[in-house]
Design a protein around this motif. Structure first.
Motif, PDB file in Angstrom:
ATOM      1  N   ALA A   1      23.198 -25.437 -15.031  1.00 47.34           N
ATOM      2  CA  ALA A   1      23.156 -26.589 -15.652  1.00 47.34           C
ATOM      3  C   ALA A   1      22.339 -26.790 -16.883  1.00 47.34           C
ATOM      4  O   ALA A   1      21.281 -26.056 -16.767  1.00 47.34           O
ATOM      5  CB  ALA A   1      22.846 -27.772 -14.569  1.00 47.34           C
ATOM      6  N   GLY A   2      22.745 -27.712 -17.968  1.00 51.40           N
ATOM      7  CA  GLY A   2      21.706 -27.874 -18.906  1.00 51.40           C
ATOM      8  C   GLY A   2      22.489 -27.802 -20.189  1.00 51.40           C
ATOM      9  O   GLY A   2      21.955 -27.836 -21.399  1.00 51.40           O
ATOM     10  N   GLY A   3      23.674 -26.994 -20.149  1.00 49.83           N
ATOM     11  CA  GLY A   3      24.627 -27.077 -21.572  1.00 49.83           C
ATOM     12  C   GLY A   3      24.122 -26.093 -22.431  1.00 49.83           C
ATOM     13  O   GLY A   3      23.150 -25.027 -22.094  1.00 49.83           O
ATOM     14  N   GLN A   4      24.188 -26.400 -23.806  1.00 50.59           N
ATOM     15  CA  GLN A   4      23.843 -25.487 -24.909  1.00 50.59           C
ATOM     16  C   GLN A   4      22.401 -25.217 -25.019  1.00 50.59           C
ATOM     17  O   GLN A   4      21.929 -24.052 -25.127  1.00 50.59           O
ATOM     18  CB  GLN A   4      24.305 -26.006 -26.203  1.00 50.59           C
ATOM     19  N   LYS A   5      21.493 -26.005 -24.584  1.00 52.95           N
ATOM     20  CA  LYS A   5      20.051 -25.775 -24.431  1.00 52.95           C
ATOM     21  C   LYS A   5      19.493 -24.760 -23.974  1.00 52.95           C
ATOM     22  O   LYS A   5      18.664 -24.363 -24.108  1.00 52.95           O
ATOM     23  CB  LYS A   5      19.322 -27.329 -24.210  1.00 52.95           C
ATOM     24  N   VAL A   6      20.286 -24.626 -22.644  1.00 56.04           N
ATOM     25  CA  VAL A   6      19.749 -23.618 -21.713  1.00 56.04           C
ATOM     26  C   VAL A   6      20.598 -22.259 -22.117  1.00 56.04           C
ATOM     27  O   VAL A   6      20.003 -21.158 -22.088  1.00 56.04           O
ATOM     28  CB  VAL A   6      20.048 -24.080 -20.196  1.00 56.04           C
ATOM     29  N   ASN A   7      21.845 -22.500 -22.052  1.00 58.38           N
ATOM     30  CA  ASN A   7      22.831 -21.281 -22.230  1.00 58.38           C
ATOM     31  C   ASN A   7      22.653 -20.448 -23.386  1.00 58.38           C
ATOM     32  O   ASN A   7      23.077 -19.275 -23.454  1.00 58.38           O
ATOM     33  CB  ASN A   7      24.264 -21.753 -21.906  1.00 58.38           C
ATOM     34  N   LYS A   8      22.273 -20.959 -24.604  1.00 59.23           N
ATOM     35  CA  LYS A   8      22.427 -20.288 -25.735  1.00 59.23           C
ATOM     36  C   LYS A   8      20.776 -19.964 -26.169  1.00 59.23           C
ATOM     37  O   LYS A   8      20.654 -19.103 -26.988  1.00 59.23           O
ATOM     38  CB  LYS A   8      22.751 -21.074 -26.972  1.00 59.23           C
ATOM     39  N   THR A   9      19.904 -20.322 -25.276  1.00 62.80           N
ATOM     40  CA  THR A   9      18.260 -19.969 -25.850  1.00 62.80           C
ATOM     41  C   THR A   9      17.784 -18.718 -24.697  1.00 62.80           C
ATOM     42  O   THR A   9      18.246 -19.146 -23.459  1.00 62.80           O
ATOM     43  CB  THR A   9      17.581 -21.062 -25.749  1.00 62.80           C
ATOM     44  N   SER A  10      16.964 -18.077 -25.032  1.00 59.64           N
ATOM     45  CA  SER A  10      16.363 -17.023 -24.016  1.00 59.64           C
ATOM     46  C   SER A  10      15.197 -17.462 -23.412  1.00 59.64           C
ATOM     47  O   SER A  10      14.046 -17.331 -23.832  1.00 59.64           O
ATOM     48  CB  SER A  10      16.083 -15.835 -24.683  1.00 59.64           C
ATOM     49  N   ASN A  11      15.444 -18.675 -22.386  1.00 63.08           N
ATOM     50  CA  ASN A  11      14.324 -19.399 -21.764  1.00 63.08           C
ATOM     51  C   ASN A  11      14.082 -18.918 -20.536  1.00 63.08           C
ATOM     52  O   ASN A  11      13.042 -19.345 -19.681  1.00 63.08           O
ATOM     53  CB  ASN A  11      14.248 -20.707 -21.984  1.00 63.08           C
ATOM     54  N   ARG A  12      14.702 -18.032 -19.913  1.00 67.04           N
ATOM     55  CA  ARG A  12      14.448 -17.478 -18.465  1.00 67.04           C
ATOM     56  C   ARG A  12      13.450 -16.397 -18.717  1.00 67.04           C
ATOM     57  O   ARG A  12      13.789 -15.376 -19.404  1.00 67.04           O
ATOM     58  CB  ARG A  12      15.873 -17.176 -17.934  1.00 67.04           C
ATOM     59  N   VAL A  13      12.493 -16.300 -17.572  1.00 61.63           N
ATOM     60  CA  VAL A  13      11.417 -15.511 -17.765  1.00 61.63           C
ATOM     61  C   VAL A  13      11.710 -14.557 -16.409  1.00 61.63           C
ATOM     62  O   VAL A  13      11.870 -15.060 -15.525  1.00 61.63           O
ATOM     63  CB  VAL A  13      10.074 -16.115 -17.669  1.00 61.63           C
ATOM     64  N   ILE A  14      11.678 -13.248 -16.720  1.00 60.43           N
ATOM     65  CA  ILE A  14      11.501 -12.444 -15.588  1.00 60.43           C
ATOM     66  C   ILE A  14      10.247 -11.411 -15.692  1.00 60.43           C
ATOM     67  O   ILE A  14      10.125 -10.834 -16.670  1.00 60.43           O
ATOM     68  CB  ILE A  14      12.798 -11.363 -15.807  1.00 60.43           C
ATOM     69  N   LEU A  15       9.468 -11.691 -14.769  1.00 66.15           N
ATOM     70  CA  LEU A  15       8.123 -10.897 -14.608  1.00 66.15           C
ATOM     71  C   LEU A  15       8.159  -9.950 -13.496  1.00 66.15           C
ATOM     72  O   LEU A  15       8.747 -10.286 -12.470  1.00 66.15           O
ATOM     73  CB  LEU A  15       7.124 -11.780 -14.313  1.00 66.15           C
ATOM     74  N   VAL A  16       7.672  -8.518 -13.799  1.00 63.25           N
ATOM     75  CA  VAL A  16       7.649  -7.395 -12.813  1.00 63.25           C
ATOM     76  C   VAL A  16       6.136  -6.905 -12.910  1.00 63.25           C
ATOM     77  O   VAL A  16       5.849  -6.622 -13.638  1.00 63.25           O
ATOM     78  CB  VAL A  16       8.629  -6.432 -13.171  1.00 63.25           C
ATOM     79  N   HIS A  17       5.814  -6.953 -11.496  1.00 65.30           N
ATOM     80  CA  HIS A  17       4.373  -6.577 -11.560  1.00 65.30           C
ATOM     81  C   HIS A  17       4.549  -4.874 -11.046  1.00 65.30           C
ATOM     82  O   HIS A  17       5.115  -4.513 -10.169  1.00 65.30           O
ATOM     83  CB  HIS A  17       3.596  -7.347 -10.336  1.00 65.30           C
TER      84      HIS A  17
END
Length: 140
Positions: A52-68
């Motif tokens: 959910a969130g539309g264009q603001k979420v789906n077109k931007t690289s705003n998901r962060v994946i951190l691996v220790h």
């Protein structure tokens, strides 16, 4: 090499707990301090979001994946639209996860769970005691 360092850190925490008694059921026990993250040990990726969130979420690289990398612990965060806030939230979650990994039952999450179980058992016993008293008074 890094795994060895993490294992040494885990052993030192265990030894510290044994020296102090390691009694997590003690009412005066404080939550353990969260471990610090070394930026050299982190892999950080930014991925396009989804949901959910539309264009603001789906077109931007705003998901962060951190691996220790030493432990292999992985955290993903896409709570907000802001990349910076997601980075901050992901780091906090990784610290909590690392705390649980290293300290086990003496970690913040472990202490919270132990407290919840104790409270539930106490409430159940109180309820049972009240029910028994009520039944005895009704019989008389």
């Amino acid at each position: 090499r890094l795994r060895g360092e993490v294992l040494l850190e885990v052993e030192s925490v265990i030894n510290r707990n044994q020296e102090t008694g390691g009694n997590s059921s003690d009412k005066t026990s404080q939550p353990s301090a969260l471990p610090e993250l070394n930026e050299d040990e982190l892999e950080e990726k930014f991925v396009k979001g989804s949901g959910a969130g539309g264009q603001k979420v789906n077109k931007t690289s705003n998901r962060v994946i951190l691996v220790h990398t030493p432990t292999g612990l992985r955290v993903e965060c896409q709570d907000t639209r802001s990349l910076q806030q997601n980075r901050k939230i992901a780091r906090k979650r990784l610290r909590l996860k690392l705390d649980a990994f290293i300290n086990g039952d003496t970690s913040r999450a472990g202490q919270k769970a132990t407290k919840a179980v104790t409270k539930k058992a106490k409430n159940k016993a109180r309820s049972k005691r009240r029910r028994r008293q009520k039944n005895q008074s009704d019989d008389e």
